[in-house]
Design a protein around this motif. Structure first.
Motif, PDB file in Angstrom:
ATOM      1  N   TYR A 174       0.797  -1.212   0.000  1.00  0.00           N
ATOM      2  CA  TYR A 174       0.000   0.000   0.000  1.00  0.00           C
ATOM      3  C   TYR A 174       0.837   1.273   0.000  1.00  0.00           C
ATOM      4  O   TYR A 174       0.291   2.373  -0.085  1.00  0.00           O
ATOM      5  CB  TYR A 174      -0.995  -0.004   1.165  1.00  0.00           C
ATOM      6  CG  TYR A 174      -2.219  -0.807   0.787  1.00  0.00           C
ATOM      7  CD1 TYR A 174      -3.296  -0.201   0.150  1.00  0.00           C
ATOM      8  CD2 TYR A 174      -2.266  -2.172   1.010  1.00  0.00           C
ATOM      9  CE1 TYR A 174      -4.395  -0.935  -0.230  1.00  0.00           C
ATOM     10  CE2 TYR A 174      -3.363  -2.912   0.637  1.00  0.00           C
ATOM     11  CZ  TYR A 174      -4.432  -2.290   0.015  1.00  0.00           C
ATOM     12  OH  TYR A 174      -5.517  -3.016  -0.371  1.00  0.00           O
TER      13      TYR A 174
ATOM     14  N   ASN B 202       1.791   5.744  -7.322  1.00  0.00           N
ATOM     15  CA  ASN B 202       1.167   5.820  -8.646  1.00  0.00           C
ATOM     16  C   ASN B 202       0.334   4.593  -9.006  1.00  0.00           C
ATOM     17  O   ASN B 202       0.257   4.203 -10.164  1.00  0.00           O
ATOM     18  CB  ASN B 202       2.222   6.046  -9.742  1.00  0.00           C
ATOM     19  CG  ASN B 202       3.005   7.314  -9.507  1.00  0.00           C
ATOM     20  OD1 ASN B 202       2.478   8.282  -8.960  1.00  0.00           O
ATOM     21  ND2 ASN B 202       4.263   7.306  -9.885  1.00  0.00           N
ATOM     22  N   LEU B 203      -0.294   3.972  -8.027  1.00  0.00           N
ATOM     23  CA  LEU B 203      -1.190   2.861  -8.315  1.00  0.00           C
ATOM     24  C   LEU B 203      -2.597   3.227  -7.884  1.00  0.00           C
ATOM     25  O   LEU B 203      -2.805   3.879  -6.864  1.00  0.00           O
ATOM     26  CB  LEU B 203      -0.744   1.593  -7.576  1.00  0.00           C
ATOM     27  CG  LEU B 203       0.544   0.944  -8.076  1.00  0.00           C
ATOM     28  CD1 LEU B 203       0.915  -0.229  -7.192  1.00  0.00           C
ATOM     29  CD2 LEU B 203       0.407   0.478  -9.511  1.00  0.00           C
ATOM     30  N   THR B 204      -3.549   2.790  -8.672  1.00  0.00           N
ATOM     31  CA  THR B 204      -4.945   3.067  -8.325  1.00  0.00           C
ATOM     32  C   THR B 204      -5.383   2.122  -7.213  1.00  0.00           C
ATOM     33  O   THR B 204      -4.785   1.061  -7.013  1.00  0.00           O
ATOM     34  CB  THR B 204      -5.847   2.867  -9.559  1.00  0.00           C
ATOM     35  OG1 THR B 204      -5.819   1.482  -9.906  1.00  0.00           O
ATOM     36  CG2 THR B 204      -5.390   3.718 -10.730  1.00  0.00           C
ATOM     37  N   PRO B 205      -6.429   2.473  -6.505  1.00  0.00           N
ATOM     38  CA  PRO B 205      -6.925   1.578  -5.452  1.00  0.00           C
ATOM     39  C   PRO B 205      -7.320   0.194  -5.980  1.00  0.00           C
ATOM     40  O   PRO B 205      -7.135  -0.805  -5.293  1.00  0.00           O
ATOM     41  CB  PRO B 205      -8.141   2.324  -4.898  1.00  0.00           C
ATOM     42  CG  PRO B 205      -7.850   3.765  -5.163  1.00  0.00           C
ATOM     43  CD  PRO B 205      -7.093   3.773  -6.460  1.00  0.00           C
ATOM     44  N   ASP B 206      -7.829   0.138  -7.203  1.00  0.00           N
ATOM     45  CA  ASP B 206      -8.182  -1.169  -7.780  1.00  0.00           C
ATOM     46  C   ASP B 206      -6.944  -2.030  -7.993  1.00  0.00           C
ATOM     47  O   ASP B 206      -6.958  -3.228  -7.705  1.00  0.00           O
ATOM     48  CB  ASP B 206      -8.911  -0.988  -9.116  1.00  0.00           C
ATOM     49  CG  ASP B 206     -10.322  -0.466  -8.940  1.00  0.00           C
ATOM     50  OD1 ASP B 206     -10.857  -0.585  -7.814  1.00  0.00           O
ATOM     51  OD2 ASP B 206     -10.881   0.040  -9.925  1.00  0.00           O
ATOM     52  N   ASN B 207      -5.870  -1.426  -8.502  1.00  0.00           N
ATOM     53  CA  ASN B 207      -4.635  -2.182  -8.705  1.00  0.00           C
ATOM     54  C   ASN B 207      -4.024  -2.625  -7.379  1.00  0.00           C
ATOM     55  O   ASN B 207      -3.500  -3.728  -7.267  1.00  0.00           O
ATOM     56  CB  ASN B 207      -3.624  -1.364  -9.503  1.00  0.00           C
ATOM     57  CG  ASN B 207      -4.008  -1.254 -10.958  1.00  0.00           C
ATOM     58  OD1 ASN B 207      -4.807  -2.043 -11.459  1.00  0.00           O
ATOM     59  ND2 ASN B 207      -3.462  -0.264 -11.637  1.00  0.00           N
ATOM     60  N   LEU B 208      -4.086  -1.749  -6.373  1.00  0.00           N
ATOM     61  CA  LEU B 208      -3.580  -2.117  -5.056  1.00  0.00           C
ATOM     62  C   LEU B 208      -4.369  -3.292  -4.477  1.00  0.00           C
ATOM     63  O   LEU B 208      -3.796  -4.204  -3.887  1.00  0.00           O
ATOM     64  CB  LEU B 208      -3.633  -0.928  -4.107  1.00  0.00           C
ATOM     65  CG  LEU B 208      -2.618   0.183  -4.366  1.00  0.00           C
ATOM     66  CD1 LEU B 208      -2.908   1.383  -3.489  1.00  0.00           C
ATOM     67  CD2 LEU B 208      -1.222  -0.332  -4.124  1.00  0.00           C
TER      68      LEU B 208
END
Length: 140
Positions: A78, A82-88
């Protein structure tokens, strides 16, 4: 008592002389007489129930080790930029699945090794052989 596991050896090493499955070993603490029974090999219960297994076995040391390792990975995942919540969420789902598989493979070994560090010893020659063959205990 008739042995329900189909093997004809004198497999009476369980609590109260009950027969044990072929891949189970018993260990005892010589100072208190406390006896523990456990499987040697892959833990399907740790694969499915992860953190509940050490709680049910009253194995708080390994419970905290499992929680700590997963919490460290959780914080690392977490903190990726630069990652979206969906990718995380996807990355965490994959990491969680990998942890479940890892605990399935190593939890029983962690459990027995911690018991040995606390002074437990195999109750009989059969349990000693199972633990040595599973590489949970060094041959003496």
């Amino acid at each position: 008592m008739q042995n329900p596991f189909g093997n004809n050896d004198d497999n009476q090493g369980g609590p109260g002389g009950l027969p044990l499955p072929p891949n189970y070993a018993t260990v005892v603490d010589p100072t208190t007489g406390e006896m523990r029974l456990g499987k040697v090999g892959f833990s399907f219960t740790a694969l499915i129930f992860t953190f509940l297994v050490p709680v049910f076995r009253n194995d708080w040391y390994n419970f905290l080790c499992m929680i700590g390792l997963q919490a460290g990975v959780f914080m690392g995942v977490y903190s990726l930029p630069n990652l979206t919540p969906d990718n995380l969420a996807r990355i965490w789902a994959i990491a969680d699945t990998l942890f479940q598989i890892l605990w399935g493979f190593i939890y029983n070994m962690m459990y027995f090794k911690h018991l040995f560090n606390r002074g437990f010893q195999p109750t009989d020659q059969r349990s000693r052989e199972i633990l040595v063959n599973g590489h949970y205990l060094k041959e003496n």
